[in-house]
Design an enzyme around this catalytic site. Structure first.
Site, short mmCIF file in Angstrom:
data_model
loop_
_atom_site.label_atom_id
_atom_site.label_comp_id
_atom_site.label_asym_id
_atom_site.label_seq_id
_atom_site.Cartn_x
_atom_site.Cartn_y
_atom_site.Cartn_z
N GLN A 1 1.30 -10.46 -48.24
CA GLN A 1 2.63 -10.10 -47.73
C GLN A 1 2.56 -9.07 -46.60
O GLN A 1 3.30 -9.15 -45.62
CB GLN A 1 3.49 -9.57 -48.87
N GLU B 1 2.56 0.25 -11.30
CA GLU B 1 3.97 0.14 -10.87
C GLU B 1 4.83 1.23 -11.51
O GLU B 1 5.97 1.01 -11.89
CB GLU B 1 4.51 -1.28 -11.07
N GLY B 2 4.21 2.41 -11.59
CA GLY B 2 4.91 3.57 -12.14
C GLY B 2 4.48 3.83 -13.55
O GLY B 2 4.78 3.05 -14.46
N ALA C 1 0.82 -1.21 0.00
CA ALA C 1 0.00 0.00 0.00
C ALA C 1 0.86 1.26 0.00
O ALA C 1 1.34 1.69 1.06
CB ALA C 1 -0.93 -0.03 1.21
N LEU C 2 1.05 1.80 -1.20
CA LEU C 2 1.88 3.00 -1.37
C LEU C 2 1.02 4.18 -1.84
O LEU C 2 1.03 5.25 -1.25
CB LEU C 2 2.99 2.71 -2.40
N GLY D 1 0.22 9.64 -6.23
CA GLY D 1 0.40 8.47 -7.10
C GLY D 1 1.81 8.48 -7.63
O GLY D 1 2.73 7.93 -7.02
N GLY E 1 -10.77 -8.66 -37.02
CA GLY E 1 -11.98 -8.18 -37.68
C GLY E 1 -13.12 -8.02 -36.70
O GLY E 1 -12.92 -7.76 -35.49
N PRO F 1 -5.01 8.67 -2.58
CA PRO F 1 -5.86 9.43 -3.50
C PRO F 1 -5.15 10.65 -4.09
O PRO F 1 -5.36 10.99 -5.25
CB PRO F 1 -7.05 9.83 -2.62
N1 COS Z 1 16.19 2.26 -4.58
C1 COS Z 1 16.58 2.71 -3.35
N2 COS Z 1 16.41 3.99 -2.96
C2 COS Z 1 15.82 4.82 -3.81
C3 COS Z 1 15.40 4.42 -5.10
C4 COS Z 1 15.61 3.08 -5.46
N3 COS Z 1 15.22 2.62 -6.65
N4 COS Z 1 14.85 5.47 -5.72
C5 COS Z 1 14.93 6.50 -4.87
N5 COS Z 1 15.50 6.10 -3.73
C6 COS Z 1 15.80 6.94 -2.56
C7 COS Z 1 16.80 8.01 -2.97
O1 COS Z 1 18.13 7.56 -2.82
C8 COS Z 1 16.49 9.13 -1.99
O2 COS Z 1 17.08 8.83 -0.75
P1 COS Z 1 17.71 10.00 0.17
O3 COS Z 1 16.57 10.91 0.50
O4 COS Z 1 18.25 9.25 1.34
O5 COS Z 1 18.72 10.67 -0.68
C9 COS Z 1 14.98 9.02 -1.83
O6 COS Z 1 14.65 7.65 -2.17
C10 COS Z 1 14.20 9.97 -2.69
O7 COS Z 1 14.54 9.72 -4.04
P2 COS Z 1 14.19 10.72 -5.21
O8 COS Z 1 14.73 12.09 -4.87
O9 COS Z 1 14.61 10.14 -6.50
O10 COS Z 1 12.60 10.78 -5.09
P3 COS Z 1 11.56 11.64 -5.90
O11 COS Z 1 10.57 12.09 -4.93
O12 COS Z 1 12.24 12.61 -6.80
O13 COS Z 1 10.82 10.63 -6.90
C11 COS Z 1 9.97 8.80 -8.09
C12 COS Z 1 10.96 9.39 -7.06
C13 COS Z 1 9.18 9.78 -8.92
C14 COS Z 1 10.83 7.96 -9.00
C15 COS Z 1 9.04 7.96 -7.21
O14 COS Z 1 8.17 8.79 -6.49
C16 COS Z 1 8.24 6.95 -8.02
O15 COS Z 1 8.75 5.89 -8.36
N6 COS Z 1 6.97 7.24 -8.29
C17 COS Z 1 6.08 6.30 -8.88
C18 COS Z 1 5.45 5.47 -7.83
C19 COS Z 1 4.87 4.22 -8.38
O16 COS Z 1 5.50 3.51 -9.13
N7 COS Z 1 3.67 3.93 -7.95
C20 COS Z 1 3.01 2.74 -8.31
C21 COS Z 1 2.65 2.03 -7.06
S1 COS Z 1 2.47 0.33 -7.25
S2 COS Z 1 0.93 0.11 -8.36
#
Ligand code: COS
Length: 383
Positions: free
Chosen positions: A283, A367-368, A126-127, A133, A343, A130
């Site tokens: 073809q 997942e992003g 759970a990440l 995202g 079709g 609302p």
């Molecule tokens: N592995 C380990 N640590 C990570 C990491 C990774 N892949 N990516 C980021 N981190 C850590 C960074 O090192 C940083 O740590 P420090 O604060 O200690 O320096 C911290 O996390 C923040 O990283 P970052 O500055 O890159 O974060 P942002 O807020 O800029 O954004 C994104 C990161 C946008 C990439 C992130 O929010 C994301 O993946 N969003 C999409 C979420 C998603 O996929 N949701 C779907 C849910 S499942 S259906």
């Protein structure tokens, strides 16, 4: 079509049994359940007995530890038959089990992982919220330490959570200070996260209907100290590492789904006649299938490379996002191009061809979203 096979003999044997299970049991159940969105409890049990949930769980905690390459091949096979069933499986094994295996204490691992590996219980991750995202770091669910009762209290909402309606454990991310996020385990002895203060709302879907999708609302959910997963403040890194692996599995899912559309379309153009000949005997049609085949196996090769690198313990952030981006976009492009060869039959309820195409659409989002994969890849180009 005989698609790329694994090189490893043990994996080939496992895959043969998954393929048999797919043909004999998953395929008929898909026809019976998916349209109504029924949850395939019996199949989930059988997948547990076959050891499929434990592929990435270490042996000491009840899994087989076969790894990511194995999980990608199994993902492809499950998604080929029933995308929603794949989603139930991956939410359990990639999203719920991984962070516990990665960040859990010995006690947490010993208590929960064997049950997740056997399919006895399901887990969820759970990440998303609302209003949070793609910008996962902006979450507002709050966890507060209550020194008087030595408990954490959780307040806030999570949304679009796969498996929550049937899960007995949730990995929940919450803000523990203005700047930091921590991970928690919310457990219940009954499926559906029946825990005081937790409400789970089922959200019906238009695609991949048999995997449940839920909102989780937490109102003063009190958790013991032992519910903290990993170190306080390290939750965001745990969430991101989990997604690194999860993204490879979604890439494999998308390719499995597109391979299915390919195979169904390929069979149809070999029986359907127009202009006095089989549709295949044009073809243009052959070239379209050749193009689709080449794109699919190229994307699959990237999924396998990302999987191998993960199994080798490398940093996979950039390649996992690349695999997710390329595989899901390729799957959508290839399948939507080939769909025209069905079709008018695609639009009837006498085939599942249109739903099988539409099931691919969310892979570009969950997942992003793919624009987030662009962000991640760009950020890590110099790694
Ligand atoms: N592995 C380990 N640590 C990570 C990491 C990774 N892949 N990516 C980021 N981190 C850590 C960074 O090192 C940083 O740590 P420090 O604060 O200690 O320096 C911290 O996390 C923040 O990283 P970052 O500055 O890159 O974060 P942002 O807020 O800029 O954004 C994104 C990161 C946008 C990439 C992130 O929010 C994301 O993946 N969003 C999409 C979420 C998603 O996929 N949701 C779907 C849910 S499942 S259906």
């Amino acid at each position: 079509m005989r698609w790329q096979e694994p090189k490893d003999e043990t994996l080939s044997i496992l895959l043969e049994s998954v393929r048999r299970f797919g043909k004999e049991e998953i395929e008929p159940a898909y026809g019976k359940y998916e349209e109504q969105g029924f949850f395939p409890a019996e199949l989930v049990k059988k997948m547990g007995a076959m050891g499929l949930f434990g592929l990435m769980i270490p042996e000491e905690y009840g899994g087989s530890g076969m790894g990511t390459v194995a999980a990608s091949f199994v993902a492809r096979e499950l998604a080929y038959r029933w995308p929603a069933l794949h989603l139930i499986w991956t939410a359990n094994s990639s999203l719920a089990a991984f962070p516990i295996a990665y960040a859990g204490t010995k006690e947490q691992k010993a208590r929960i992982l064997p049950q997740l590996a056997s399919g006895e219980i399901l887990g969820c991750y759970a990440l998303t919220e609302p209003n949070s995202g793609s910008d996962a770091g902006s979450m507002t669910m709050k966890a507060e330490w209550r020194p008087d009762s030595l408990t954490w209290s959780l307040n806030g909402s999570k949304i679009f959570i796969t498996n929550a309606f049937h899960a007995s454990v949730a990995v929940v991310f919450a803000r523990t200070s203005k700047k930091s996020i921590s991970a928690f385990l919310v457990e219940s002895s009954e499926p559906g996260l029946r825990h005081p203060g937790v409400t789970v709302r089922y959200i019906p879907k238009r695609v991949q209907k048999s995997s449940d999708f839920c909102e989780i609302h937490c109102n003063d959910v009190f958790l013991p100290v032992s519910a903290l997963l990993g170190k306080e403040g390290k939750g965001f890194a745990i969430a991101m590492q989990t997604l690194d692996g999860g993204r490879i599995n979604i890439a494999a899912q998308a390719i499995g789904m597109a391979m299915r559309v390919f195979d169904d379309a390929y069979a149809y153009v070999h029986v359907r006649k127009q202009f006095g000949r089989l549709v295949w005997e044009n073809q243009k049609v052959q070239f379209d299938f050749a193009e689709a085949y080449a794109r699919l196996i190229a994307a699959w090769a990237l999924v396998i490379e990302a999987s191998e690198r993960r199994d080798a313990g490398e940093n996979i952030t950039r390649i996992a996002s690349s695999a997710k981006l390329v595989a899901t976009e390729t799957a959508w492009k290839v399948a939507s191009d080939l769909e025209t060869y069905f079709g008018g039959m695609a639009f009837t309820q006498e085939s599942a061809w249109l739903p099988r195409l539409l099931d691919i659409a969310p892979t570009r989002v969950y997942e992003g979203a793919n624009n987030i994969q662009h962000m991640v890849i760009a950020k890590h180009l110099d790694d």
